[in-house]
Design a protein around this motif. Structure first.
Motif, PDB file in Angstrom:
ATOM      1  N   PHE A 177      -5.775  -1.439  -5.182  1.00 25.57           N
ATOM      2  CA  PHE A 177      -5.214  -2.450  -6.074  1.00 25.57           C
ATOM      3  C   PHE A 177      -3.706  -2.587  -5.867  1.00 25.57           C
ATOM      4  CE2 PHE A 177      -2.806  -2.953  -9.977  1.00 25.57           C
ATOM      5  CZ  PHE A 177      -3.066  -4.291 -10.214  1.00 25.57           C
ATOM      6  N   GLU A 178      -3.062  -1.448  -5.711  1.00 24.57           N
ATOM      7  CA  GLU A 178      -1.614  -1.467  -5.528  1.00 24.57           C
ATOM      8  C   GLU A 178      -1.204  -2.109  -4.208  1.00 24.57           C
ATOM      9  OE1 GLU A 178       0.659   1.605  -7.122  1.00 24.57           O
ATOM     10  OE2 GLU A 178       1.675   2.056  -5.244  1.00 24.57           O
ATOM     11  N   HIS A 179      -1.965  -1.822  -3.162  1.00 26.83           N
ATOM     12  CA  HIS A 179      -1.648  -2.415  -1.857  1.00 26.83           C
ATOM     13  C   HIS A 179      -1.707  -3.935  -1.956  1.00 26.83           C
ATOM     14  CE1 HIS A 179      -3.691   1.518  -0.313  1.00 26.83           C
ATOM     15  NE2 HIS A 179      -2.566   1.754  -0.959  1.00 26.83           N
ATOM     16  N   VAL A 180      -2.745  -4.404  -2.650  1.00 33.24           N
ATOM     17  CA  VAL A 180      -2.913  -5.849  -2.813  1.00 33.24           C
ATOM     18  C   VAL A 180      -1.750  -6.439  -3.603  1.00 33.24           C
ATOM     19  CG1 VAL A 180      -4.311  -7.600  -3.929  1.00 33.24           C
ATOM     20  CG2 VAL A 180      -5.419  -5.750  -2.699  1.00 33.24           C
ATOM     21  N   LEU A 181      -1.432  -5.784  -4.710  1.00 31.23           N
ATOM     22  CA  LEU A 181      -0.381  -6.318  -5.575  1.00 31.23           C
ATOM     23  C   LEU A 181       0.943  -6.415  -4.825  1.00 31.23           C
ATOM     24  CD1 LEU A 181       0.045  -6.773  -8.889  1.00 31.23           C
ATOM     25  CD2 LEU A 181       1.594  -4.886  -8.458  1.00 31.23           C
ATOM     26  N   LEU A 182       1.279  -5.365  -4.092  1.00 31.56           N
ATOM     27  CA  LEU A 182       2.555  -5.364  -3.383  1.00 31.56           C
ATOM     28  C   LEU A 182       2.564  -6.430  -2.293  1.00 31.56           C
ATOM     29  CD1 LEU A 182       3.318  -1.554  -3.162  1.00 31.56           C
ATOM     30  CD2 LEU A 182       4.409  -3.255  -4.607  1.00 31.56           C
TER      31      LEU A 182
ATOM     32  N   SER B  61      11.365  -6.805 -10.342  1.00 27.01           N
ATOM     33  CA  SER B  61      12.125  -7.060  -9.119  1.00 27.01           C
ATOM     34  C   SER B  61      11.792  -6.036  -8.042  1.00 27.01           C
ATOM     35  CB  SER B  61      13.620  -7.031  -9.419  1.00 27.01           C
ATOM     36  OG  SER B  61      13.984  -5.744  -9.867  1.00 27.01           O
ATOM     37  N   TYR B  62      10.908  -5.106  -8.377  1.00 23.35           N
ATOM     38  CA  TYR B  62      10.583  -4.062  -7.393  1.00 23.35           C
ATOM     39  C   TYR B  62      10.115  -4.632  -6.054  1.00 23.35           C
ATOM     40  CZ  TYR B  62       8.421  -0.016  -5.214  1.00 23.35           C
ATOM     41  OH  TYR B  62       8.078   0.967  -4.318  1.00 23.35           O
ATOM     42  N   PRO B  63       9.119  -5.550  -6.042  1.00 21.02           N
ATOM     43  CA  PRO B  63       8.655  -6.044  -4.735  1.00 21.02           C
ATOM     44  C   PRO B  63       9.767  -6.701  -3.918  1.00 21.02           C
ATOM     45  CG  PRO B  63       7.109  -6.645  -6.455  1.00 21.02           C
ATOM     46  CD  PRO B  63       8.327  -6.112  -7.141  1.00 21.02           C
ATOM     47  N   ALA B  64      10.678  -7.404  -4.587  1.00 19.68           N
ATOM     48  CA  ALA B  64      11.761  -8.046  -3.846  1.00 19.68           C
ATOM     49  C   ALA B  64      12.672  -7.002  -3.206  1.00 19.68           C
ATOM     50  CB  ALA B  64      12.571  -8.955  -4.770  1.00 19.68           C
ATOM     51  N   HIS B  65      12.951  -5.928  -3.947  1.00 22.97           N
ATOM     52  CA  HIS B  65      13.767  -4.855  -3.386  1.00 22.97           C
ATOM     53  C   HIS B  65      13.053  -4.187  -2.219  1.00 22.97           C
ATOM     54  CE1 HIS B  65      16.248  -5.054  -7.068  1.00 22.97           C
ATOM     55  NE2 HIS B  65      17.164  -4.582  -6.261  1.00 22.97           N
ATOM     56  N   LEU B  66      11.765  -3.948  -2.403  1.00 19.28           N
ATOM     57  CA  LEU B  66      11.012  -3.291  -1.341  1.00 19.28           C
ATOM     58  C   LEU B  66      11.001  -4.161  -0.090  1.00 19.28           C
ATOM     59  CD1 LEU B  66       9.202  -1.055  -0.286  1.00 19.28           C
ATOM     60  CD2 LEU B  66       7.250  -2.161  -1.379  1.00 19.28           C
TER      61      LEU B  66
ATOM     62  N   ARG C 105     -11.473  -7.993  -0.625  1.00 17.89           N
ATOM     63  CA  ARG C 105     -10.836  -7.806   0.676  1.00 17.89           C
ATOM     64  C   ARG C 105      -9.753  -8.836   0.931  1.00 17.89           C
ATOM     65  NH1 ARG C 105     -15.756  -5.522   1.282  1.00 17.89           N
ATOM     66  NH2 ARG C 105     -15.796  -3.706   2.649  1.00 17.89           N
ATOM     67  N   SER C 106      -9.795  -9.930   0.210  1.00 21.48           N
ATOM     68  CA  SER C 106      -8.775 -10.962   0.453  1.00 21.48           C
ATOM     69  C   SER C 106      -7.969 -11.192  -0.811  1.00 21.48           C
ATOM     70  CB  SER C 106      -9.442 -12.261   0.885  1.00 21.48           C
ATOM     71  OG  SER C 106     -10.445 -12.626  -0.039  1.00 21.48           O
ATOM     72  N   ARG C 107      -7.872 -10.132  -1.615  1.00 23.28           N
ATOM     73  CA  ARG C 107      -7.265 -10.286  -2.921  1.00 23.28           C
ATOM     74  C   ARG C 107      -5.797 -10.647  -2.830  1.00 23.28           C
ATOM     75  NH1 ARG C 107      -7.941  -5.712  -7.554  1.00 23.28           N
ATOM     76  NH2 ARG C 107      -6.461  -6.623  -8.981  1.00 23.28           N
ATOM     77  N   ASP C 108      -5.175 -10.303  -1.732  1.00 20.81           N
ATOM     78  CA  ASP C 108      -3.771 -10.657  -1.604  1.00 20.81           C
ATOM     79  C   ASP C 108      -3.611 -12.126  -1.241  1.00 20.81           C
ATOM     80  OD1 ASP C 108      -5.043  -9.830   0.792  1.00 20.81           O
ATOM     81  OD2 ASP C 108      -3.123  -9.930   1.818  1.00 20.81           O
TER      82      ASP C 108
END
Lengths: 554, 313
Positions: free
Chosen positions: A279-284, A244-249, B94-97
């Protein structure tokens, strides 16, 4: 049972060194009856190996004595008994394979590697977690008040509790942050408070991270990989979910938007694919369902921020930035930064965009300022600190400095603005040359160094090749401040120092991690605020695609 | 959607298609290069290089293994198979999101496994490698269609795929135009496109060269034909920016598309071979002009601006 038991005795005899025979591992009498039957080769190996070398005086997270797991680990220990060492290793390879396929990597010395995940989870009981999360929330509130104060009226200086020079001499103190007032008062939207457990089992705060704390993606991915690979571990435990972290963020970022905007557009600003935490930026961004932008995707005009899209320009209202202050705006900071956005700070000052976490936050995680945090808690909140600092010495005081320098070999000396374990000198392990160099550096600029008592970080059994070995660990819980309350992600990132006896635990130093379970013990009431939080975020949770957020048992 | 993202998706489409088509073209040549004892090795390699538009040393005699190295395995070359896949991967990063995680995992694992496939291919010949690339391209195309919303991003990806496919089919046909003796025969081309059965079923006439060329250029239903891809590209451009303009076409890219389509539709298909060189050249130019028009219109981004302090602060 008779023959099986004697067989196990023989196995135990072979594996354990004689000095461990004082405590007979395989004797059922010292085990709680429920698990005595489950002791097989694997767990005997586990016990023997883990205690053999553990002479550091560190707290062992899993065992209170050889062969005797702490109560919350009992069920895991029993479960572990069903695995042969070879099978554990195989599962461990499966874990790292999963990570390679999914691209869960971090850049280490210019190379993308999977982030090593250990097979054994780290467990935290509900009661202990309750105390920790309240302590963390308290700390975030205090740091928030401190930042508002120093970039505002400066009460703490007026009261004479802290010299203004402590703040203005901090490398991360930022004049540009004056008059950039966040609409809902939140400068620390996300905090990572690093905790360690000392020799007697108390959690202490090692450092605060309120600039751009990273690592939460590994918490989410670790859990995903563990549930896939070790489903049986989860069967006996009620573990707080972490997804649920992304939803809270997202909720907190929306709450931070300029009040005049009805439907704020939130983006994640990343330095780009070459950043270690990309990787983290993408995931979030993906889990929040918002755009991941780079500096060149944004432009500022008339104090408004826009992103370039195929349909022209689109307004942006909240920027969750993962770019350091210095690179954020070439007009305010480093003029040759090409990953920033020219004019961004002025847009924030005009109140048209919110930069989160706030600029100039670094002064609050300066390690000299860290020594004042207990004072902040008393001064701003009128409370007593729930979590202790590690004993720390300010080297600006000539007497203290002299005392520390005289026996510098028995302290840990840290630069005040270091992150990622950079520049830390561990006195008892450093050679003479390093100590002399450090001594000179401290004398040259005492403001830039602190000294701490060396804490033997707690150890946790960790799979190294075929064996369980004790490795030092720490814990980075993540806290999100939405302006009303501080929510702490149950668990956090447990980092493991993979080298034997290694004390610096950091992913940028080539460490590993463990899945961290906060157990939901039903005898302890779930904190009321969590229930409130769960209800409040349910509306947000609906728009999340993976549907796991806002579950009733949070 | 973000311009940068749109550009990445467009190029994912192009690169995956390029890897796929290059594998198909190389596959059609492999028999001649590796197994045919009467084959002029040097000339065959030259023919392959020139249809793929990859530069080569004019003076030296070309060998099969060098050629395969450059066209198949060399990851530094953006036109080689390994290079195209790595280009697709970089754009996916670059478009992974945006892309689905299934697409990401498929692309990531393809890239991870490529060195191992290459080692095997060096021992056993390139066929398995080429087959692997085609299979992965098919998997990625399937995931693109099945796991992405068919929104602007998807349209950009399919647009890129279509443009590349037009370009590559034209190149494939050019092999015959350039040097008949050293290129595979027409039926090998059909097999390379996976179009053998489709072609046989489409016509009851004698299977001559003209018929094959007509099928690959003009068939309205076969998804690898040039006309089919032109129509698909046009539909993508329309969906990305629907136009209700009554007179003329404002979209330069759609204008070039319409030109090419008109040229193809009005050609006398029985005389196709005569016009082939000129048609292929026209198609190649069309691809370049569409690419430029799309880039100018949608992928606008400014160059990095570097700020510096003025004196006397």
């Amino acid at each position: 049972m008779g023959t099986a038991n004697s067989l196990e005795h023989r196995v135990a005899r072979k594996i354990l060194k004689p000095r461990n025979f004082g405590v007979d591992v395989a004797t059922p009498s010292i085990h709680p009856p429920a698990i005595s039957v489950a002791v097989s080769m694997a767990s005997v190996t586990l016990v023997g190996m883990v205690f053999d070398d553990d002479s550091s005086g560190a707290w062992n997270e899993m065992f209170s004595a050889p062969g005797k797991p702490r109560p919350i680990y009992e069920r895991l220990f029993a479960e572990l008994g069903r695995y042969q060492p070879a099978e554990l290793r195989q599962r461990s390879e499966q874990l790292s394979h999963t990570f390679s396929e999914r691209g869960v990597t971090f850049a280490h010395s210019g190379e993308e590697r999977p982030f090593p995940l250990d097979v054994l989870p780290r467990l935290i009981g509900a009661l202990e977690w309750d105390g920790l999360s309240r302590g963390i929330a308290q700390r975030v509130h205090a740091l928030e008040a401190f930042l508002a104060d120093i970039y505002g009226e400066g009460r703490i200086f007026a009261e004479g509790l802290m010299a203004r020079s402590v703040v203005t001499s901090s490398p991360h103190f930022c004049r540009a942050a004056f008059a950039v007032d966040p609409p809902n008062g939140v400068r620390i939207c996300v905090a990572g408070i690093d905790l360690v457990r000392d020799e007697v089992g108390n959690f202490r705060v090692l450092e605060d991270n309120v600039r751009i704390p990273s690592g939460v993606s590994y918490v989410i991915e670790n859990r995903r990989a563990m549930t896939q690979t070790f489903a049986s571990f989860f069967a006996d435990h009620r573990v707080h979910p972490v997804d649920s972290y992304p939803a809270h963020l997202y909720a907190a970022l929306r709450a931070a938007a300029p009040p005049s905007v009805l439907d704020p557009v939130v983006v994640v600003l990343s330095p780009g694919v070459h950043n270690a935490a990309y990787f983290e930026h993408v995931l979030l961004a993906r889990m929040m369902g918002i755009e991941l932008v780079e500096g060149r995707d944004l432009l500022c005009r008339s104090n408004h921020v826009y992103m370039r899209t195929t349909n022209g320009e689109r307004s942006v209202h909240v920027i969750y930035r993962r770019v350091d202050d210095e690179y954020l705006d070439p007009l305010q900071f480093l003029p040759d930064s090409i990953i920033g956005v020219a004019g961004l700070v002025n847009c924030a000052r005009a109140g048209n965009v919110v930069i989160s976490n706030g600029i100039g936050n670094g002064v609050a995680d300066d390690k000299l300022v860290y020594t004042y945090v207990p004072l902040f808690i008393r001064f701003y909140l009128g409370e007593e600190p729930l979590l202790d600092n590690v004993e720390t010495f300010r080297l600006e005081d000539p007497d203290v400095r002299e005392e520390v320098l005289r026996s510098i070999g028995s302290y840990v000396v840290k630069p005040v603005d270091g992150s990622g374990g950079k520049g830390i000198v561990i006195g008892p392990r450093a050679d003479e040359a390093t100590l002399n160099k450090t001594r000179d550096a401290v004398i040259a600029s005492p403001r830039n160094w602190i000294a701490q008592r060396p804490v033997a970080l707690s150890t946790h059994p960790t799979l190294v090749e075929d064996q369980m070995r004790p490795r030092h660990i720490d814990l980075r819980p993540f806290a999100i401040n939405d302006g009303h309350e501080v929510w702490v992600l149950p668990g956090g990132l447990t980092r493991v120092a993979l080298g034997e006896g290694e004390l610096v635990v950091n992913s940028s130093k080539g460490g590993g991690s463990k899945d961290t379970w906060v157990l939901n013990d039903e005898s302890v009431p779930i904190r009321e605020s969590r229930v409130v939080a769960a209800q409040r975020y349910r509306s947000v949770a609906v728009r999340q695609s993976d549907g796991n957020v806002g579950r009733g048992d949070q | 959607m973000l311009s940068r993202l749109a550009e990445s998706l467009y190029w994912i489409g192009r690169y995956i298609e390029r890897a796929d088509d290059t594998a198909r073209i190389v596959d059609s040549y492999v028999h001649r290069m590796v197994e045919d004892p009467f084959n002029d090795e040097d000339a065959t390699c030259r023919s392959l290089y020139s249809i793929l538009g990859i530069e080569f040393e004019e003076e030296e005699t070309l060998t099969t293994s060098d050629t395969l190295q450059q066209i198949v395995y060399d990851a530094e070359n953006p036109n080689s198979i390994a290079g195209s896949l790595s280009g697709a991967f970089e754009n996916a990063r670059r478009s992974r999101d945006f892309i689905s995680s299934e697409m990401w995992v498929a692309l990531n694992s393809t890239r991870n496994r490529l060195p191992q496939m290459e080692n095997t291919a060096r021992r056993l010949g390139p066929s398995q490698y080429l087959l692997y690339v085609r299979e992965r391209a098919a998997l990625l195309a399937g995931l693109t269609d099945a796991t992405l919303s068919h929104d602007d991003g998807w349209h950009f990806l399919v647009l890129g795929r279509s443009i590349e496919r037009i370009d590559m089919t034209a190149r494939l046909l050019r092999g015959r135009v350039l040097s008949e003796d050293n290129a595979p025969d027409w039926l090998a081309f059909l097999r390379a496109c996976g179009a053998m059965e489709a072609f046989m079923r489409s016509t009851s006439e004698i299977h001559d060269a003209n018929g094959v060329a007509a099928f690959l250029l003009l068939d309205r239903l076969f998804p690898r034909s040039v006309l089919f891809s032109l129509n698909l590209a046009d539909r993508c451009l329309y969906e990305i920016q629907p136009s209700s303009q009554r007179i003329a076409m404002a979209d330069v890219a759609r204008q070039s598309l319409a030109g090419a389509r008109g040229r193809l539709e009005f050609i006398d298909s029985t005389e196709l071979l005569v016009h082939l060189p000129e048609l292929l050249e026209m198609l190649e130019e069309t691809c370049v002009s569409i690419n430029n028009a799309v880039t100018d219109r949608f992928f606008r981004h400014e160059d990095f601006v570097q700020w510096s302090r003025e004196g006397g602060l």
